[in-house]
Design a protein around this motif. Structure first.
Motif, PDB file in Angstrom:
ATOM      1  N   SER A 237       5.607  24.371  21.462  1.00  0.00           N
ATOM      2  CA  SER A 237       6.382  23.628  22.143  1.00  0.00           C
ATOM      3  C   SER A 237       7.022  24.329  23.352  1.00  0.00           C
ATOM      4  O   SER A 237       7.493  25.655  23.087  1.00  0.00           O
ATOM      5  CB  SER A 237       7.322  22.655  21.372  1.00  0.00           C
ATOM      6  OG  SER A 237       8.329  23.434  20.879  1.00  0.00           O
TER       7      SER A 237
ATOM      8  N   THR B   4       9.893  20.554  25.738  1.00  0.00           N
ATOM      9  CA  THR B   4       8.904  19.379  25.163  1.00  0.00           C
ATOM     10  C   THR B   4       9.979  18.247  24.682  1.00  0.00           C
ATOM     11  O   THR B   4       9.603  17.089  24.755  1.00  0.00           O
ATOM     12  CB  THR B   4       8.490  19.987  24.026  1.00  0.00           C
ATOM     13  OG1 THR B   4       7.397  21.181  24.413  1.00  0.00           O
ATOM     14  CG2 THR B   4       7.480  19.178  23.146  1.00  0.00           C
ATOM     15  N   HIS B   5      10.908  18.548  24.235  1.00  0.00           N
ATOM     16  CA  HIS B   5      12.019  17.425  23.548  1.00  0.00           C
ATOM     17  C   HIS B   5      12.242  16.573  24.765  1.00  0.00           C
ATOM     18  O   HIS B   5      12.534  15.447  24.198  1.00  0.00           O
ATOM     19  CB  HIS B   5      13.039  18.028  22.906  1.00  0.00           C
ATOM     20  CG  HIS B   5      14.111  18.698  23.573  1.00  0.00           C
ATOM     21  ND1 HIS B   5      14.063  19.887  24.135  1.00  0.00           N
ATOM     22  CD2 HIS B   5      15.480  18.221  24.052  1.00  0.00           C
ATOM     23  CE1 HIS B   5      15.128  20.273  24.834  1.00  0.00           C
ATOM     24  NE2 HIS B   5      15.958  19.290  24.729  1.00  0.00           N
TER      25      HIS B   5
ATOM     26  N   HIS C  14      11.031  15.896  27.366  1.00  0.00           N
ATOM     27  CA  HIS C  14       9.529  15.118  27.800  1.00  0.00           C
ATOM     28  C   HIS C  14       9.507  13.790  27.073  1.00  0.00           C
ATOM     29  O   HIS C  14       9.132  12.928  27.335  1.00  0.00           O
ATOM     30  CB  HIS C  14       8.198  15.919  27.628  1.00  0.00           C
ATOM     31  CG  HIS C  14       8.312  17.099  28.530  1.00  0.00           C
ATOM     32  ND1 HIS C  14       9.103  17.171  29.809  1.00  0.00           N
ATOM     33  CD2 HIS C  14       7.757  18.505  28.540  1.00  0.00           C
ATOM     34  CE1 HIS C  14       8.795  18.339  30.713  1.00  0.00           C
ATOM     35  NE2 HIS C  14       8.095  18.941  29.562  1.00  0.00           N
ATOM     36  N   ARG C  15       9.660  14.253  25.493  1.00  0.00           N
ATOM     37  CA  ARG C  15       9.528  13.194  24.575  1.00  0.00           C
ATOM     38  C   ARG C  15      10.668  12.017  24.859  1.00  0.00           C
ATOM     39  O   ARG C  15      10.275  10.961  24.841  1.00  0.00           O
ATOM     40  CB  ARG C  15       9.215  13.779  23.300  1.00  0.00           C
ATOM     41  CG  ARG C  15       8.252  14.617  22.914  1.00  0.00           C
ATOM     42  CD  ARG C  15       8.187  14.867  21.653  1.00  0.00           C
ATOM     43  NE  ARG C  15       6.628  15.367  20.945  1.00  0.00           N
ATOM     44  CZ  ARG C  15       5.822  14.376  20.879  1.00  0.00           C
ATOM     45  NH1 ARG C  15       5.753  13.324  20.874  1.00  0.00           N
ATOM     46  NH2 ARG C  15       4.499  15.024  20.599  1.00  0.00           N
TER      47      ARG C  15
ATOM     48  N   MET D 179       2.223  12.639  25.158  1.00  0.00           N
ATOM     49  CA  MET D 179       2.012  14.054  25.062  1.00  0.00           C
ATOM     50  C   MET D 179       0.491  14.322  24.712  1.00  0.00           C
ATOM     51  O   MET D 179      -0.009  13.406  23.967  1.00  0.00           O
ATOM     52  CB  MET D 179       2.966  14.311  23.782  1.00  0.00           C
ATOM     53  CG  MET D 179       4.364  13.952  24.370  1.00  0.00           C
ATOM     54  SD  MET D 179       4.943  15.028  25.820  1.00  0.00           S
ATOM     55  CE  MET D 179       5.111  16.390  25.048  1.00  0.00           C
TER      56      MET D 179
ATOM     57  N   ASP E 139       2.450  21.526  22.909  1.00  0.00           N
ATOM     58  CA  ASP E 139       2.531  20.068  22.761  1.00  0.00           C
ATOM     59  C   ASP E 139       3.321  19.796  24.346  1.00  0.00           C
ATOM     60  O   ASP E 139       4.178  20.037  24.603  1.00  0.00           O
ATOM     61  CB  ASP E 139       3.886  19.665  21.763  1.00  0.00           C
ATOM     62  CG  ASP E 139       4.021  18.106  21.616  1.00  0.00           C
ATOM     63  OD1 ASP E 139       2.983  17.463  21.945  1.00  0.00           O
ATOM     64  OD2 ASP E 139       5.061  17.745  21.171  1.00  0.00           O
TER      65      ASP E 139
ATOM     66  N   PRO F 101       3.022  17.341  28.053  1.00  0.00           N
ATOM     67  CA  PRO F 101       3.027  16.084  28.694  1.00  0.00           C
ATOM     68  C   PRO F 101       1.766  15.683  29.745  1.00  0.00           C
ATOM     69  O   PRO F 101       1.489  16.499  30.441  1.00  0.00           O
ATOM     70  CB  PRO F 101       4.324  15.723  29.427  1.00  0.00           C
ATOM     71  CG  PRO F 101       4.354  17.159  29.983  1.00  0.00           C
ATOM     72  CD  PRO F 101       4.051  18.147  28.838  1.00  0.00           C
TER      73      PRO F 101
END
Length: 286
Positions: free
Chosen positions: A14, A18-19, A21-22, A28, A35, A37
């Motif tokens: 990641s 990444t976190h 984006h989530r 994803m 990982d 987007p």
């Protein structure tokens, strides 16, 4: 970079963003082992936003950021890159290739020279460890090859990207296409190159991983800024006619075969590619 787990219990990398984006609801996908987007609002929406007077913010932290330093580093690099590096002025960037012994492309990279004489290289995420191994194998022992896993990379692309950055740091106005320099933006130390992968005006901004989240949030405060993913990045580069490693470029494809001989600034290297490929073809045909 942090490692997560995918559904097959394989290690999944990641980026520092990444976190976020989530949390933003991004779709994803796994790309180059990361990982990443694919899109936020939709690939076509993000594509048109970048093309039509907006700014797209792309997380490209999966890419490999290198610094090469040591005595005569530019001279050393000219042994393995088909471009003039010794005469490259500080702050200037070059698009070039790392080639194998057959003239095939190990990776296409952006290379730039820093004020202290060291050389920065940005490589594709899927190829960065191949690049690292090749550099260490073919450069002299006195050349340091540093792959910065502690850095993030964010690409701002679009017609308003320059206006946005200059508003936060007026000195950036002096940065021309294919130039790079270090700046401070609202307290964030960044290294910026006026490059990109969309065909639009834009910048690629390197910062330390631990400050990436705060810097990314600062970017998204602008009303013209839209987070964008890999889908738009791919359609934008296709529309601009830019090559993608793994499709248009491989270790079996030379820059000449890919119609990129204009990037080869050392004539003897172009000749060498033709000669080597001809010899191998004769061997395979015999």
């Amino acid at each position: 970079m942090q490692a997560a787990q995918n559904s097959g219990n394989e290690a999944l990398l990641s980026t520092p963003l990444t976190h976020i984006h989530r949390e933003m609801g991004a779709k994803m996908v796994i790309f180059a082992g990361y990982d990443m987007p694919a899109f936020f609002q939709g690939g076509l929406i993000e594509h048109h936003h970048v093309r039509n007077d907006g700014i797209g913010a792309f997380d490209v932290s999966h890419m490999g950021q290198f610094t090469l330093s040591g005595p005569n580093v530019s001279q050393e690099l000219e042994k393995i890159f088909p471009t003039h590096i010794e005469t490259l002025k500080a702050g200037k960037c070059k698009y070039t290739f790392l080639l194998n012994e057959r003239g095939g492309v190990i990776d296409d990279v952006i290379l730039s020279k820093k004020e202290d004489g060291s050389v920065a290289i940005v490589a594709n995420g899927s190829r960065k460890y191949h690049v690292e191994a090749h550099l260490k194998e073919h450069l002299s022992d006195h050349i340091s090859v540093a792959l910065h896993e502690d850095k993030a990379l964010i690409a701002l692309q679009g017609a308003k990207a320059a206006r946005f950055l200059v508003a936060h740091c007026p000195q950036i106005s002096a940065l021309k296409f294919m130039e790079a320099a270090s700046f401070s933006i609202e307290g964030f130390g960044v290294h910026i190159s006026r490059t990109g992968y969309t065909g639009e005006d834009g910048y690629e901004i390197s910062c330390l991983a631990h400050s990436a989240e705060g810097f990314y949030k600062l970017l998204l405060e602008n009303e013209d800024m839209m987070p964008a993913g890999l889908a738009a990045r791919d359609t934008l580069r296709l529309e601009a006619g830019l090559c993608l490693y793994g499709q248009d470029l491989t270790e079996e494809t030379s820059p000449v075969a890919a119609n990129l001989s204009w990037c080869l600034t050392r004539k003897k290297t172009i000749d060498d590619i033709y000669i080597v490929r001809t010899i191998f073809q004769m061997l395979f045909d015999s």
